[in-house]
Design an enzyme around this catalytic site. Structure first.
Site, mmCIF file in Angstrom:
data_model
loop_
_atom_site.group_PDB
_atom_site.id
_atom_site.type_symbol
_atom_site.label_atom_id
_atom_site.label_comp_id
_atom_site.label_asym_id
_atom_site.label_seq_id
_atom_site.Cartn_x
_atom_site.Cartn_y
_atom_site.Cartn_z
ATOM 1 N N LYS A 111 0.945 -1.216 -0.004
ATOM 2 C CA LYS A 111 0.095 -0.084 -0.071
ATOM 3 C C LYS A 111 0.999 1.223 -0.086
ATOM 4 O O LYS A 111 1.842 1.391 0.791
ATOM 5 C CB LYS A 111 -0.883 0.083 1.202
ATOM 6 N N ASP A 142 -0.170 -0.527 -4.502
ATOM 7 C CA ASP A 142 -1.560 0.038 -4.749
ATOM 8 C C ASP A 142 -1.781 1.459 -3.917
ATOM 9 O O ASP A 142 -1.609 1.653 -2.796
ATOM 10 C CB ASP A 142 -2.583 -1.058 -4.021
ATOM 11 N N GLU A 168 -1.397 -0.351 -9.150
ATOM 12 C CA GLU A 168 -2.860 -0.544 -8.962
ATOM 13 C C GLU A 168 -3.474 0.698 -8.665
ATOM 14 O O GLU A 168 -3.022 1.235 -7.615
ATOM 15 C CB GLU A 168 -3.160 -1.694 -7.977
ATOM 16 N N ASP A 194 -8.733 -1.074 -10.087
ATOM 17 C CA ASP A 194 -9.292 -1.545 -9.143
ATOM 18 C C ASP A 194 -10.660 -0.846 -8.925
ATOM 19 O O ASP A 194 -11.848 -1.109 -9.277
ATOM 20 C CB ASP A 194 -8.667 -1.657 -8.062
ATOM 21 N N LYS A 218 -13.157 -8.199 -7.724
ATOM 22 C CA LYS A 218 -13.665 -8.661 -6.423
ATOM 23 C C LYS A 218 -14.969 -9.179 -6.554
ATOM 24 O O LYS A 218 -15.783 -8.611 -7.117
ATOM 25 C CB LYS A 218 -13.205 -7.262 -5.446
#
Length: 332
Positions: A111, A142, A168, A194, A218
């Site tokens: 992250k 991400d 991401e 995403d 997801k």
């Protein structure tokens, strides 16, 4: 694909268990993960949209729970899924501790662009991950849409030395992603979308715009396995199946989705049970040798009782289920 008939609301509420699970480390600015798990006729399923999401968005997550718990699923094509480690926006000194939670994982998602931090924090964190994984390890970062185009370009250049697998959701909008992808054309660093898939009115818009090289898929935010598979087929791009800090029940939904996709070239973001200090099953779906198994998860009564949410939070979630159910009924 037409939506199947909804089970009666009373049936959903009768088999719902609201839980509050502590995390091993702060993630998405929360220390506790709340979720609802159900015992459906097909097996355990989950409803766990983040608390800040509106009812219309959360209703799609309820559709996913119903899909997995009340509907026959596709036959899986594989019996286990290789997963990545997930490194929250921790201090670089904590990276070894976090990675130790993920047995045998060769890939780490790190992250970055956390509010209150600076690029130097991201660089230090990713450097520490590269040091732990070695030259053969795979690193993806991400940003959760946290950069503008200029910031993203600068950040990617600063992180490129660590041989990134992909970046991401570096920016929030599809137009920004497209511009950044053009700017990075000669850098050979793919862009993954995403939020531009799971939080979009049209989850295929980013693919049609040529704004991403791959999609992060997801199950819960896309309405379940059947709906997600339709999106994968229509998008025509490589995908990574990921999760949203689910319990092991939600992760089993994601694993089943991943196992149903014919071509799966990337390690999946389904190892996040390791970020939970407690779970709803006696056998949490944590990585073993870098893989998790595909199959149903058995709920454990003792753990459901031990980690039951407070009466106030239980009532909050049940009211949310009622509102989301009404929204699904109107869609039908």
């Amino acid at each position: 694909m037409p939506s199947p008939a909804l089970p009666p609301l009373a049936d959903l509420l009768a088999v719902a268990h609201v839980v509050s699970l502590p995390l091993t480390t702060r993630f998405r600015r929360i220390d506790t993960r709340e979720a609802v798990v159900f015992r459906g006729p097909e097996g355990a399923t989950e409803f766990s949209p983040f608390v800040e999401y509106g009812d219309d968005e959360a209703a799609t997550w309820l559709a996913a729970a119903i899909d997995f718990g009340w509907r026959t699923q596709p036959s899986p094509l594989r019996d286990r899924i290789r997963v990545n480690a997930t490194v929250p926006a921790v201090d670089a000194s904590r990276v070894p501790e976090v990675l130790a939670l993920y047995d045998g994982c060769r890939t780490a998602k790190v992250k970055v662009a956390e509010a209150g931090q600076v690029l130097a924090d991201d660089v230090a964190r990713v450097r520490a991950v590269r040091r732990e994984l070695g030259a053969e390890g795979r690193i993806r970062v991400d940003a959760n849409g946290g950069w503008n185009v200029d910031e993203a370009e600068h950040a990617v250049h600063s992180l490129a030395e660590f041989d990134l697998e992909y970046v991401e959701q570096p920016c929030a909008t599809i137009d920004e992603l497209a511009e950044l992808r053009e700017r990075l054309h000669d850098w050979d660093i793919p862009i993954a979308a995403d939020e531009s898939v799971r939080r979009a009115d049209d989850p295929l818009a980013v693919a049609r715009a040529g704004a991403a090289d791959l999609l992060v898929i997801k199950a819960q935010p896309l309405g379940g396995i059947h709906s997600a598979l339709d999106i994968v087929r229509e998008a025509g791009l490589p995908v990574v199946v990921s999760s949203a800090l689910d319990t092991s029940v939600g992760l089993s939904m994601g694993a089943w989705l991943a196992a149903s996709i014919p071509s799966l070239d990337f390690d999946c973001g389904l190892g996040t049970a390791s970020l939970l200090a407690a779970d709803v099953t006696a056998r949490p779906l944590r990585a073993v040798g870098g893989f998790i198994d595909v199959g149903r998860v058995d709920l454990d009564e003792e753990r459901l009782t031990q980690h039951a949410a407070s009466p106030e939070r239980d009532a909050w979630w049940r009211a949310r289920i009622r509102r989301c159910y009404e929204s699904l009924s109107e869609r039908s």
